[in-house]
Design an enzyme around this catalytic site. Structure first.
Site, PDB file in Angstrom:
ATOM      1  N   GLN A 113      18.550  -2.216   0.990  1.00  0.00           N
ATOM      2  CA  GLN A 113      19.606  -1.571   1.764  1.00  0.00           C
ATOM      3  C   GLN A 113      19.522  -1.917   3.252  1.00  0.00           C
ATOM      4  O   GLN A 113      20.485  -1.721   3.979  1.00  0.00           O
ATOM      5  CB  GLN A 113      19.564  -0.052   1.581  1.00  0.00           C
ATOM      6  N   HIS A 164      18.229   0.260  -6.968  1.00  0.00           N
ATOM      7  CA  HIS A 164      18.481  -0.685  -5.872  1.00  0.00           C
ATOM      8  C   HIS A 164      17.558  -1.903  -5.955  1.00  0.00           C
ATOM      9  O   HIS A 164      17.963  -3.020  -5.611  1.00  0.00           O
ATOM     10  CB  HIS A 164      18.259  -0.011  -4.511  1.00  0.00           C
ATOM     11  N   CYS A 223      25.365   7.556  -1.680  1.00  0.00           N
ATOM     12  CA  CYS A 223      24.468   6.460  -1.309  1.00  0.00           C
ATOM     13  C   CYS A 223      24.773   6.031   0.110  1.00  0.00           C
ATOM     14  O   CYS A 223      25.949   5.928   0.491  1.00  0.00           O
ATOM     15  CB  CYS A 223      24.673   5.298  -2.275  1.00  0.00           C
ATOM     16  N   LEU A 224      23.735   5.766   0.879  1.00  0.00           N
ATOM     17  CA  LEU A 224      23.935   5.308   2.249  1.00  0.00           C
ATOM     18  C   LEU A 224      24.645   3.959   2.288  1.00  0.00           C
ATOM     19  O   LEU A 224      25.261   3.621   3.301  1.00  0.00           O
ATOM     20  CB  LEU A 224      22.592   5.234   2.984  1.00  0.00           C
ATOM     21  N   HIS A 226      17.657   6.507  -8.604  1.00  0.00           N
ATOM     22  CA  HIS A 226      18.665   5.885  -7.739  1.00  0.00           C
ATOM     23  C   HIS A 226      18.041   4.759  -6.903  1.00  0.00           C
ATOM     24  O   HIS A 226      18.572   3.644  -6.858  1.00  0.00           O
ATOM     25  CB  HIS A 226      19.261   6.971  -6.834  1.00  0.00           C
ATOM     26  N   GLU A 227      16.913   5.050  -6.252  1.00  0.00           N
ATOM     27  CA  GLU A 227      16.296   4.050  -5.371  1.00  0.00           C
ATOM     28  C   GLU A 227      15.719   2.886  -6.168  1.00  0.00           C
ATOM     29  O   GLU A 227      15.822   1.736  -5.739  1.00  0.00           O
ATOM     30  CB  GLU A 227      15.227   4.693  -4.486  1.00  0.00           C
ATOM     31  N   GLY A 276      16.733   9.033   0.576  1.00  0.00           N
ATOM     32  CA  GLY A 276      16.049   7.867   0.050  1.00  0.00           C
ATOM     33  C   GLY A 276      16.644   6.597   0.622  1.00  0.00           C
ATOM     34  O   GLY A 276      17.803   6.588   1.061  1.00  0.00           O
TER      35      GLY A 276
END
Length: 163
Positions: free
Chosen positions: A51, A135, A89-90, A131-132, A46
């Protein structure tokens, strides 16, 4: 399409609330294509627009490697159950932590045609949606971590996917 730089924890853009998308433009389409390419290049499941430094309510999710979800102005309308597990997480590279999320999530959003869609998911997909969407409101999973961040350990022939 282009791979964009992924912003990392500490970057102020990751703490800001994103703005809704009101129309599909060539720039938004390009952003979505770039987000997908960036997510796949980073072995993620994701990616949210902040991000990559863009404060728009857009996320891309692909937990199967087959058919990505593109969610514009998404919002969660129903949750149930509970799951607890490691989350990465990226934007927090090389780290993970235990986080509790709903085990079932239903979200509504717009697709790339700006038509309303409904997405339902359990387990990894439910976790990824939560999660996304966090953000988009300026939150990272580390705020929900149950304990300290841990180093991610990859097996030699298997890479862990991060959200």
């Amino acid at each position: 399409m282009a791979i964009r730089n992924i912003r990392e924890m500490g970057d102020e853009v990751l703490t800001k609330k994103c703005r809704e998308v009101t129309e599909m433009t060539p720039r938004i389409k390009e952003l979505i294509e770039d987000m997908l390419e960036t997510m796949y290049d980073a072995n993620g499941v994701g990616l949210a627009a902040p991000q990559v430094g863009i404060l728009k309510r857009i996320v891309v999710i692909d937990t199967t490697g087959e058919d990505p979800y593109i969610l514009i102005n998404p919002r969660i309308v129903e949750t149930s159950g509970e799951q607890t597990g490691n989350e990465g997480c990226l934007s927090v590279p090389g780290k993970c932590a235990v986080v509790t999320r709903p085990n079932y999530v239903k979200a509504v959003a717009l697709d790339v045609s700006m038509k309303e869609i409904e997405v339902e998911g359990t387990e990894l997909l439910a976790r990824a949606i939560c999660h996304e969407l966090d953000h988009l409101d300026g939150h990272l999973y580390v705020e929900k971590a149950e304990g300290p961040l841990q180093d991610v350990h990859y097996d030699d022939d298997e890479e862990e996917e991060e959200e």
